[in-house]
Design a protein around this motif. Sequence first.
Motif, PDB file in Angstrom:
ATOM      1  N   MET A   1      79.534 -63.221  32.290  1.00  0.00           N
ATOM      2  CA  MET A   1      80.347 -64.297  31.748  1.00  0.00           C
ATOM      3  C   MET A   1      79.834 -64.658  30.351  1.00  0.00           C
ATOM      4  O   MET A   1      78.639 -64.724  30.133  1.00  0.00           O
ATOM      5  CB  MET A   1      80.270 -65.495  32.693  1.00  0.00           C
ATOM      6  CG  MET A   1      81.322 -66.526  32.408  1.00  0.00           C
ATOM      7  SD  MET A   1      81.336 -67.892  33.583  1.00  0.00           S
ATOM      8  CE  MET A   1      82.175 -67.151  34.943  1.00  0.00           C
ATOM      9  N   GLN A   5      83.286 -68.675  28.156  1.00  0.00           N
ATOM     10  CA  GLN A   5      83.748 -68.847  29.533  1.00  0.00           C
ATOM     11  C   GLN A   5      82.907 -69.899  30.254  1.00  0.00           C
ATOM     12  O   GLN A   5      83.451 -70.724  30.992  1.00  0.00           O
ATOM     13  CB  GLN A   5      83.720 -67.514  30.280  1.00  0.00           C
ATOM     14  CG  GLN A   5      84.770 -66.537  29.781  1.00  0.00           C
ATOM     15  CD  GLN A   5      84.561 -65.130  30.310  1.00  0.00           C
ATOM     16  OE1 GLN A   5      83.440 -64.690  30.519  1.00  0.00           O
ATOM     17  NE2 GLN A   5      85.658 -64.422  30.509  1.00  0.00           N
ATOM     18  N   ASN A   6      81.597 -69.869  30.049  1.00  0.00           N
ATOM     19  CA  ASN A   6      80.723 -70.886  30.649  1.00  0.00           C
ATOM     20  C   ASN A   6      81.097 -72.279  30.166  1.00  0.00           C
ATOM     21  O   ASN A   6      81.171 -73.232  30.947  1.00  0.00           O
ATOM     22  CB  ASN A   6      79.260 -70.615  30.316  1.00  0.00           C
ATOM     23  CG  ASN A   6      78.682 -69.459  31.079  1.00  0.00           C
ATOM     24  OD1 ASN A   6      79.184 -69.071  32.126  1.00  0.00           O
ATOM     25  ND2 ASN A   6      77.619 -68.888  30.546  1.00  0.00           N
ATOM     26  N   THR A   8      83.976 -73.238  28.954  1.00  0.00           N
ATOM     27  CA  THR A   8      85.281 -73.588  29.513  1.00  0.00           C
ATOM     28  C   THR A   8      85.126 -74.152  30.912  1.00  0.00           C
ATOM     29  O   THR A   8      85.731 -75.186  31.244  1.00  0.00           O
ATOM     30  CB  THR A   8      86.210 -72.355  29.530  1.00  0.00           C
ATOM     31  OG1 THR A   8      86.464 -71.950  28.179  1.00  0.00           O
ATOM     32  CG2 THR A   8      87.529 -72.653  30.223  1.00  0.00           C
ATOM     33  N   GLN A   9      84.310 -73.511  31.732  1.00  0.00           N
ATOM     34  CA  GLN A   9      84.082 -74.005  33.088  1.00  0.00           C
ATOM     35  C   GLN A   9      83.429 -75.385  33.082  1.00  0.00           C
ATOM     36  O   GLN A   9      83.791 -76.257  33.876  1.00  0.00           O
ATOM     37  CB  GLN A   9      83.224 -73.022  33.888  1.00  0.00           C
ATOM     38  CG  GLN A   9      83.980 -71.802  34.332  1.00  0.00           C
ATOM     39  CD  GLN A   9      83.147 -70.915  35.246  1.00  0.00           C
ATOM     40  OE1 GLN A   9      81.933 -71.050  35.337  1.00  0.00           O
ATOM     41  NE2 GLN A   9      83.818 -69.996  35.915  1.00  0.00           N
ATOM     42  N   THR A  10      82.486 -75.579  32.190  1.00  0.00           N
ATOM     43  CA  THR A  10      81.821 -76.879  32.095  1.00  0.00           C
ATOM     44  C   THR A  10      82.813 -77.962  31.693  1.00  0.00           C
ATOM     45  O   THR A  10      82.838 -79.048  32.287  1.00  0.00           O
ATOM     46  CB  THR A  10      80.652 -76.813  31.091  1.00  0.00           C
ATOM     47  OG1 THR A  10      79.711 -75.845  31.548  1.00  0.00           O
ATOM     48  CG2 THR A  10      79.975 -78.159  30.933  1.00  0.00           C
ATOM     49  N   GLU A  12      86.057 -77.949  32.114  1.00  0.00           N
ATOM     50  CA  GLU A  12      86.990 -78.162  33.231  1.00  0.00           C
ATOM     51  C   GLU A  12      86.365 -79.043  34.313  1.00  0.00           C
ATOM     52  O   GLU A  12      87.027 -79.922  34.853  1.00  0.00           O
ATOM     53  CB  GLU A  12      87.441 -76.828  33.823  1.00  0.00           C
ATOM     54  CG  GLU A  12      88.394 -76.058  32.931  1.00  0.00           C
ATOM     55  CD  GLU A  12      89.668 -76.815  32.625  1.00  0.00           C
ATOM     56  OE1 GLU A  12      90.284 -77.403  33.537  1.00  0.00           O
ATOM     57  OE2 GLU A  12      90.078 -76.830  31.446  1.00  0.00           O
ATOM     58  N   SER A  13      85.108 -78.810  34.614  1.00  0.00           N
ATOM     59  CA  SER A  13      84.473 -79.596  35.669  1.00  0.00           C
ATOM     60  C   SER A  13      84.183 -81.027  35.224  1.00  0.00           C
ATOM     61  O   SER A  13      84.251 -81.957  36.032  1.00  0.00           O
ATOM     62  CB  SER A  13      83.185 -78.923  36.139  1.00  0.00           C
ATOM     63  OG  SER A  13      82.181 -78.970  35.149  1.00  0.00           O
ATOM     64  N   SER A  74      91.725 -77.341  26.556  1.00  0.00           N
ATOM     65  CA  SER A  74      91.684 -77.705  27.971  1.00  0.00           C
ATOM     66  C   SER A  74      92.677 -78.820  28.283  1.00  0.00           C
ATOM     67  O   SER A  74      93.338 -78.801  29.324  1.00  0.00           O
ATOM     68  CB  SER A  74      90.266 -78.123  28.360  1.00  0.00           C
ATOM     69  OG  SER A  74      90.219 -78.538  29.698  1.00  0.00           O
ATOM     70  N   SER A  79      92.629 -72.215  27.203  1.00  0.00           N
ATOM     71  CA  SER A  79      91.188 -71.984  27.068  1.00  0.00           C
ATOM     72  C   SER A  79      90.920 -71.076  25.879  1.00  0.00           C
ATOM     73  O   SER A  79      91.853 -70.557  25.242  1.00  0.00           O
ATOM     74  CB  SER A  79      90.628 -71.346  28.338  1.00  0.00           C
ATOM     75  OG  SER A  79      91.041 -69.995  28.436  1.00  0.00           O
ATOM     76  N   ASP A  81      89.988 -68.156  26.066  1.00  0.00           N
ATOM     77  CA  ASP A  81      90.560 -66.842  26.376  1.00  0.00           C
ATOM     78  C   ASP A  81      91.970 -66.695  25.805  1.00  0.00           C
ATOM     79  O   ASP A  81      92.350 -65.615  25.355  1.00  0.00           O
ATOM     80  CB  ASP A  81      90.588 -66.596  27.888  1.00  0.00           C
ATOM     81  CG  ASP A  81      89.216 -66.286  28.457  1.00  0.00           C
ATOM     82  OD1 ASP A  81      88.310 -65.908  27.665  1.00  0.00           O
ATOM     83  OD2 ASP A  81      89.044 -66.420  29.673  1.00  0.00           O
TER      84      ASP A  81
END
Length: 105
Positions: A1, A5-6, A8-10, A12-13, A74, A79, A81
């Motif tokens: 990853m 991407q990391n 983006t996940q952070t 989102e959470s 977001s 994202s 991507d």
Amino acid sequence: MTILQNLTQTIESRKVASPDSSYVAKLFSKGEDAILKKIGEEATETILASKEGDKTHLVYETADLWFHCMVMLSYHGLSADDVLAELARREGLSGIVEKAARGLS
């Protein structure tokens, strides 16, 4: 990853976290205008850092700008991507040709 991407996940959470515990959640709770205001501030700071010629400061400010742009993406359900896919689509195209294809000049 990848780091994007990391991140983006952070984002989102954290956007659903308590605004008291997360900067991202605080931005989301204030709405799109607050996010866009931060992008404007960071863009200005990036320009000023470039004019100063301090490469370390320029990298720092660019990171802030990218981060806030990722928060904006977001907000719209997008994202990094999505942006990377668009850059890949444009790869190898002349900027003049690409803009003309979109009806821009």
